[in-house]
Design an enzyme around this catalytic site. Structure first.
Site, PDB file in Angstrom:
ATOM      1  N   LYS A 121      52.630   7.621  -7.737  1.00 42.38           N
ATOM      2  CA  LYS A 121      53.539   7.599  -6.730  1.00 42.38           C
ATOM      3  C   LYS A 121      53.037   7.449  -5.422  1.00 42.38           C
ATOM      4  CE  LYS A 121      57.029   8.632  -5.635  1.00 42.38           C
ATOM      5  NZ  LYS A 121      58.898   8.226  -6.262  1.00 42.38           N
ATOM      6  N   ASP A 141      57.863  10.209 -11.173  1.00 44.79           N
ATOM      7  CA  ASP A 141      59.333  10.711 -11.342  1.00 44.79           C
ATOM      8  C   ASP A 141      60.647   9.449 -12.524  1.00 44.79           C
ATOM      9  OD1 ASP A 141      58.425   8.211  -9.391  1.00 44.79           O
ATOM     10  OD2 ASP A 141      60.385   8.423  -7.962  1.00 44.79           O
ATOM     11  N   TYR A 178      45.119  19.978  -6.711  1.00 43.21           N
ATOM     12  CA  TYR A 178      44.306  20.992  -7.036  1.00 43.21           C
ATOM     13  C   TYR A 178      42.790  21.120  -7.169  1.00 43.21           C
ATOM     14  CZ  TYR A 178      48.879  22.073  -9.489  1.00 43.21           C
ATOM     15  OH  TYR A 178      50.033  22.288 -10.269  1.00 43.21           O
ATOM     16  N   ASP A 198      54.953  20.685 -19.746  1.00 42.21           N
ATOM     17  CA  ASP A 198      55.823  21.400 -19.338  1.00 42.21           C
ATOM     18  C   ASP A 198      57.054  20.957 -19.698  1.00 42.21           C
ATOM     19  OD1 ASP A 198      54.635  23.034 -18.124  1.00 42.21           O
ATOM     20  OD2 ASP A 198      56.583  24.767 -17.404  1.00 42.21           O
ATOM     21  N   ASP A 234      50.774  18.452 -14.507  1.00 42.00           N
ATOM     22  CA  ASP A 234      50.767  19.835 -14.770  1.00 42.00           C
ATOM     23  C   ASP A 234      52.078  20.562 -15.047  1.00 42.00           C
ATOM     24  OD1 ASP A 234      50.918  22.570 -14.647  1.00 42.00           O
ATOM     25  OD2 ASP A 234      50.316  23.431 -13.645  1.00 42.00           O
TER      26      ASP A 234
HETATM   27  N1  GGG Z   1      54.167  25.879 -16.986  1.00 48.03           N
HETATM   28  C1  GGG Z   1      53.138  26.780 -18.111  1.00 48.03           C
HETATM   29  C2  GGG Z   1      51.471  27.764 -17.247  1.00 48.03           C
HETATM   30  O1  GGG Z   1      52.872  28.523 -16.908  1.00 48.03           O
HETATM   31  N2  GGG Z   1      50.737  27.340 -17.334  1.00 48.03           N
HETATM   32  C3  GGG Z   1      49.496  27.750 -16.534  1.00 48.03           C
HETATM   33  C4  GGG Z   1      49.556  27.336 -15.254  1.00 48.03           C
HETATM   34  O2  GGG Z   1      50.201  27.693 -14.425  1.00 48.03           O
HETATM   35  N3  GGG Z   1      48.204  27.180 -15.449  1.00 48.03           N
HETATM   36  C5  GGG Z   1      47.747  25.984 -14.334  1.00 48.03           C
HETATM   37  C6  GGG Z   1      47.319  24.690 -14.937  1.00 48.03           C
HETATM   38  O3  GGG Z   1      47.027  24.169 -15.499  1.00 48.03           O
HETATM   39  O4  GGG Z   1      46.577  23.685 -13.795  1.00 48.03           O
END
Ligand code: GGG
Length: 339
Positions: free
Chosen positions: A168, A200, A123, A228, A224
């Protein structure tokens, strides 16, 4: 005065944020918190309206505020939240997952926190995209790994004293580096139990034995994704909140996205409301303020009461109530608690 920059965001964002601002107005009046809310456009709607997902004026408002309360944004997440985390150096993403007694799930008594490194890994968004290739650089540095590791160990020392390093390392040497740097840091925290686990396997263990976890320390992208899955364990991603913390600033947001497929009138505002409670708790800590702590607690307890009663719930929790009905009930419970 506490200046709160407010990003309403996209999809269900504006509705759940308006609901949350009503809750904050209620506690602001009761506890004289002196909160000032500054509307700060960002996201897909801002891109349409101002030609930028994060207009310069909005960035200025955030930088001039004491704290930011953010709703979910849609397709522009990279240009808003991923950018802000790096720009403001909000390096620690703290995501608590705790079961609510009133919410029916297959898993009971969940209680762990994901501590996600927030500024690098894939990211970092160092990419080269051509017609026939796409490359994204996975960046892990010692300094940033050490500082997030310290956050995770400090947190674990105030909880159940266990840190699980998620990586990983058997495939990517960058993640082996992450694990090894965290293990070095762990030597300064002898009273914390440390384990390390492939991502994993963590995904699997979260389903079969989530009670083994206390603090999960992850590089950016794994945090991230696992968030979820963790949200599923507590019954709805619509109930989850998170903090993006740096040395001098905090940005608070729900874990969920903008959910463009949901009718916003039936969206669950509780995750955004709990996010506001988390924000008030952070301000209480920063300012050593009992009133902010009381306001944070009363919001959280009122949300828990709604869930315990199980009568006024949005469809994601098996109910048929609207966002407005849920909001009214949270306000009612806050007022009842003061009698
Ligand atoms: N699945 C949850 C969602 O969509 N979060 C918003 C998102 O993608 N944020 C980017 C992040 O948290 O890095």
């Amino acid at each position: 005065m506490v200046k709160v920059s407010v990003i309403k965001g996209d999809g269900i964002g504006p509705m759940i944020m308006n609901s949350t601002l009503r809750i904050l107005d209620t506690v602001n009046d009761i506890f004289n918190l002196n909160l000032e809310f500054i509307d700060t456009p960002a996201g897909d709607n801002a891109l349409r309206e101002y030609g930028s997902p994060l207009p310069r004026d909005s960035l200025g408002k955030i930088k001039n505020s004491d704290v930011c309360l953010k709703g979910p944004v849609g397709e522009t997440a990279k240009d808003v939240i991923v950018f802000l985390r790096q720009e403001l150096d909000l390096y620690a993403n703290i995501r608590p997952f705790k079961s609510f007694k009133g919410v029916k799930t297959f898993w009971k008594d969940i209680d762990f926190v994901i501590v996600r490194e927030n500024t690098e890994d894939l990211y970092r968004c160092v990419e080269d995209i051509g017609v026939d290739h796409a490359v994204s650089l996975l960046v892990i540095t010692r300094r940033r790994t050490e500082r997030i590791a310290k956050i995770a160990f400090d947190l674990a020392s105030r909880r159940k004293r266990k840190v699980t390093i998620v990586h990983k390392a058997n495939v990517l040497r960058s993640y082996k580096f992450f694990r090894d740097v965290v293990l070095e840091v762990s030597r300064s925290f002898r009273d914390i139990v440390v384990e390390d686990m492939y991502v994993d396997n963590v995904a699997y263990q979260l389903i079969v034995n989530p009670w083994r976890f206390d603090v999960l320390l992850t590089p950016n992208m794994f945090g991230d994704i696992l968030s979820d899955e963790a949200a599923g364990l507590v019954g709805s991603i619509g109930l989850t909140c998170s903090a993006n913390i740096g040395d001098n600033f905090g940005l608070f947001e729900p874990v969920h996205g903008s959910a463009p497929d949901i009718d916003p009138r039936f969206a669950n505002p509780l995750g955004q409301i709990l996010t506001a409670s988390m924000m008030l708790e952070w301000i209480a800590y920063k300012r050593n303020s009992r009133d902010f702590l009381k306001a944070s607690t009363i919001i959280r307890e009122s949300v828990e009461k709604i869930l315990d009663e199980g009568k006024i719930l949005t469809p994601d929790l098996g109910g048929s109530s609207t966002l407005d009905e849920v909001t009214e009930h949270v306000i009612q419970h806050i007022k009842e608690k003061l009698i």
